[in-house]
Design a protein around this motif. Structure first.
Motif, PDB file in Angstrom:
ATOM      1  N   GLY A 104       0.622  -1.178   0.227  1.00 60.36           N
ATOM      2  CA  GLY A 104      -0.113  -0.075  -0.096  1.00 60.36           C
ATOM      3  C   GLY A 104       0.797   1.363  -0.024  1.00 60.36           C
ATOM      4  N   LEU A 163      -8.222   3.946  -1.322  1.00 63.43           N
ATOM      5  CA  LEU A 163      -7.568   3.328  -0.370  1.00 63.43           C
ATOM      6  C   LEU A 163      -7.788   3.471   1.167  1.00 63.43           C
ATOM      7  CD1 LEU A 163      -4.118   4.240  -2.205  1.00 63.43           C
ATOM      8  CD2 LEU A 163      -5.753   2.476  -2.639  1.00 63.43           C
ATOM      9  N   ARG A 179      -4.233   0.655   1.384  1.00 59.39           N
ATOM     10  CA  ARG A 179      -4.491  -0.084   0.433  1.00 59.39           C
ATOM     11  C   ARG A 179      -6.136  -0.172   0.161  1.00 59.39           C
ATOM     12  NH1 ARG A 179      -5.003  -5.408   1.475  1.00 59.39           N
ATOM     13  NH2 ARG A 179      -3.871  -6.146  -0.192  1.00 59.39           N
TER      14      ARG A 179
END
Length: 806
Positions: A104, A163, A179
């Motif tokens: 991420g 995200l 992420r």
């Protein structure tokens, strides 16, 4: 005569400053605003109105080399700033290693953190990054990285991504690695791949190519299978200027064709050299040969092309021996000896995965330590198992991470699934009771809040009856922290410093027209990179590089307006000595000047507690210097409202607004050799040295050896004579320059010079006698300036012989 105090008062007119090396010249580097709202239309500053317009003043041609995340971001930002962009990629497809990222992207103060009550901070993020980097990181680059993180996350999410799943990866003090969450359709959500796809789709669907837009319109043209061979450069003894790229491309018939493209600027985003172990000019073998035998998680394209080519040009390198080993590369049961490993992302451990010894079933490390610590633990504990360890997740950890992605890994043969601890231990051949004790000890540590390895974050609970997912992992070369050295403006620096006769000997200079972003550069991560900082670095410095490259042709833009306040972006803040700090602000364009003459000043406005606060500052920048303005401010616990506010700002802030130029010193025409002024006396108190530096540097720059300069430089204490070393060096080189120092007090009793206020005796000692060819200039605290103005007439100076900023 009453004594004249040199102590700085925050509300006085003091100088618009100078970089630490600023005595004689400075570079033109700037950063444009990475806080600009995301739009699909390019914008630019207009030279007359300073309001955004629909197009650039002079469209720049920009070549971006490398189509990973940094290159795609740089291309989009350069396009949005009005440039004609060509993006070269040596592979058949865009994405590079960025497309393989799975943990991420880091950020603080995000909506996702707020929704979970995560009280993260810029300072904590900065501290974690520096600590992980073992003190080898460039503090300014880290501050820019962390300060720009929220805006970088919004930039990525503006392309239709969300995200909002967060994990706490190794070395982080808070969950901040963002992420995508599990998808409703059950498909995997690989964050790197999805980010690359979103940006690629944006370019394909929303940005015209040069052929579609027209030769003089903003555009992005992607050229694949194009391998950079060299940079096109003009150079002389004083500077280098990049003017394009030479590259090779296969013809339809399969022959290799050598081509070149001319441009105003080049952005290198070519990545690192983690897969460069076998090439004749291998950087990996040259700088970290002891690691070259290890497998790598990188694609075969990661051969350091940009580093090698810029190195030949004379670019400065930093930290090439700092190579990161990721502790968890998947060991494929079908090909365990493969030199290329698929990455087992750190987010697997961030969501609850634990590491156990493959022969005993025992844990041996805090799984959320930094990558360097976990790697060292595997090497020291698992050597008899070929440096293999087992990564174990239960169903809760799988659900938190992403079941679809775990299914993808399982289908590739990386994960095996077991029902309960006994089944796993039996399959792997270690003692069932020992492994059950491992899980029981983990559960006890979770309850206690800390285990024997120092772990204090326990994302999930384990029990002996859990469904367990297990894979074999091994340390693999993952990332090269070192690369080309850049400054805060993403400019690649020249290894050859400015000439000692003109610049401070240790000050590096940028290679004009050459920018860098992503893994091709070094300095951000130091000796070890935190998970999630790679994608962030690509976005933060890719945006800077693209925006700045696009503005390179605007050579005649005046960055300030005398009638309008313009927000300038704070790039950096640096402590020089005592409480004196240097604040650097970027002008709107890479090549913009302030539009000032020697001796003019600006007004600076900030809205503090909903009230406008305005202060005046004298410039230190020479009129011909481009790209940035600097404020020299004394910030102490008793400081004024403006200095206190300014000291609270982080890089990226647009809260300071500038208007100017204003005023001026009558008769001070340094470029005019027929001017009657041949002797210039300067009396500076504290940060009042700033306009004096502008004058001194302008005289040196125009080679006015016929003008004599006498400077009296006073401060509250010796440590606040922050430019003494550089002034002394200049005085040795320039016989027409003489200096006298004084300090109010010497608390450490280490000062061998004069202690006392500026008085009539010091003026008579350090200044020229009254004459028709003299001009005395005074800047410093109000009391000091007023007292000197009363003293000078008593010494025979007429009013037209001196000028005071107060």
């Amino acid at each position: 005569m009453r004594p004249v105090h040199t102590y700085f008062v925050a509300t006085t007119v003091v100088g618009l400053a100078v970089l630490v090396y600023w005595l004689v010249q400075t570079n033109h580097s700037i950063r444009t605003d990475s806080m600009t709202p995301i739009t699909t239309q390019p914008h630019h500053y207009n030279a007359e109105s300073h309001h955004p317009t629909d197009g650039p003043l002079t469209p720049a041609t920009v070549v971006v080399v490398g189509a990973g995340l940094a290159g795609l971001v740089a291309s989009i930002e350069a396009y949005r700033a009005g440039a004609i962009v060509t993006l070269l990629e040596k592979e058949r497809n865009v994405g590079g290693n960025s497309a393989k990222a799975t943990s991420g992207m880091n950020s603080v103060h995000s909506e996702a953190q707020a929704a979970r009550g995560i009280l993260d901070s810029y300072d904590a993020f900065e501290h974690d990054t520096v600590r992980s980097g073992k003190g080898l990181s460039d503090p300014l680059l880290v501050k820019i990285l962390t300060s720009d993180a929220p805006d970088a996350l919004k930039f990525i999410e503006s392309f239709g991504l969300k995200l909002d799943s967060i994990s706490q990866c190794g070395g982080h003090s808070f969950p901040r690695t963002h992420r995508e969450g599990p998808r409703p359709d059950g498909k995997p959500a690989p964050v790197g791949w999805d980010i690359i796809k979103a940006l690629k789709d944006y370019i394909a669907n929303s940005v015209p190519s040069a052929s579609a837009a027209g030769a003089d319109k903003p555009s992005i043209t992607i050229v694949t299978n194009a391998k950079m061979l060299d940079l096109i450069v003009t150079s002389d003894t004083d500077s280098k200027e990049v003017q394009g790229v030479k590259y090779s491309q296969k013809t339809p018939e399969g022959a290799e064709e050598i081509l070149e493209i001319r441009s105003d600027a080049v952005v290198l985003a070519t990545g690192g050299f983690s897969a460069d172990a076998k090439n004749e000019d291998s950087l990996l073998r040259e700088f970290a040969g002891h690691l070259a035998h290890l497998p790598t998680t990188n694609g075969p394209w990661a051969t350091g092309d940009g580093v090698k080519i810029a190195r030949r040009l004379g670019a400065e390198l930093v930290g090439l021996d700092q190579v990161q080993i990721h502790p968890t590369g998947f060991v494929d049961p079908k090909d365990p000896e493969s030199a290329v490993k698929f990455l087992a992302p750190e987010a697997l451990r961030g969501h609850g995965g634990i590491l156990i010894h493959p022969l005993t079933g025992k844990r041996f490390v805090d799984e959320l330590s930094t990558r360097a610590v976990v790697t060292a633990a595997i090497f020291s504990n698992c050597a008899e198992a070929k440096n293999h360890s087992l990564l174990v997740l239960n169903q809760e950890a799988v659900d938190r991470f992403d079941p679809a992605t775990i299914g993808f890994y399982t289908a590739r043969g990386f994960f095996q699934k077991y029902q309960g601890a006994e089944a796993l231990a039996t399959s792997k051949g270690f003692d069932v009771r020992e492994f059950e004790n491992t899980l029981a000890s983990y559960e006890a540590a979770l309850t206690a809040g800390r285990d024997a390895f120092g772990k204090h974050v326990f994302p999930v609970k384990f029990s002996v009856d859990d469904t367990l997912y297990v894979c074999t992992v091994t340390p693999s070369i993952h990332y090269t922290m070192g690369g080309l050295k850049i400054n805060g403006a993403a400019e690649i620096l020249d290894a050859t410093p400015y000439s000692p006769s003109v610049y401070h000997p240790q000050q590096p200079r940028p290679i004009y027209g050459l920018f860098g972003a992503g893994e091709v550069t070094g300095g951000v991560h130091g000796g070890n990179r935190l998970a999630g900082n790679s994608l962030l670095e690509c976005v933060v410095f890719g945006r800077i590089a693209g925006q700045r490259a696009a503005s390179i042709k605007d050579r005649d833009v005046r960055g300030l307006n005398p009638n309008t306040y313009i927000p300038l972006r704070l790039r950096s803040s640096q402590q020089l000595g005592g409480h004196i700090r240097l604040f650097r602000f970027d002008l709107p364009s890479y090549n913009a000047t302030s539009g000032m003459d020697v001796g003019q000043y600006v007004s600076v406005r900030a809205h503090i507690n909903d009230q406008p606060v305005i202060r005046m500052y004298s410039p230190c920048n020479r009129p011909d210097e481009r790209g940035a303005l600097d404020l020299l401010i004394k910030v102490d616990p008793k400081g004024g409202v403006m200095s206190t506010f300014m000291n609270s700002l982080r890089p990226g802030s647009l809260e300071m607004e500038f208007q100017g130029p204003h005023g001026g010193i009558k008769g001070l025409d340094i470029e005019n050799r027929s001017s009657p002024i041949k002797k210039i006396g300067l009396i500076a108190g504290g940060t009042g040295i700033a306009p004096m530096l502008q004058i001194i540097r302008s005289i040196f720059h125009h080679q006015r050896d016929d003008i004599e300069i006498n400077l009296i430089y006073g401060a509250a204490t010796p440590e606040e004579l922050v430019f003494r070393e550089r002034l002394d060096a200049a005085a040795k080189k320039h016989p027409n320059f003489k200096i006298s120092y004084t300090v109010d007090s010497d608390p450490d009793a280490k000062w061998s010079g004069r202690v006392g206020f500026v008085d009539a005796a010091l003026i008579q000692q350090g200044m020229f006698a009254p004459s028709d060819d003299i001009k005395i200039i005074i800047c410093g605290p109000w009391n000091m300036c007023q007292a000197i103005k009363k003293t000078l007439p008593t010494l025979g100076y007429t009013n037209d012989m001196f000028y005071s900023f107060m």
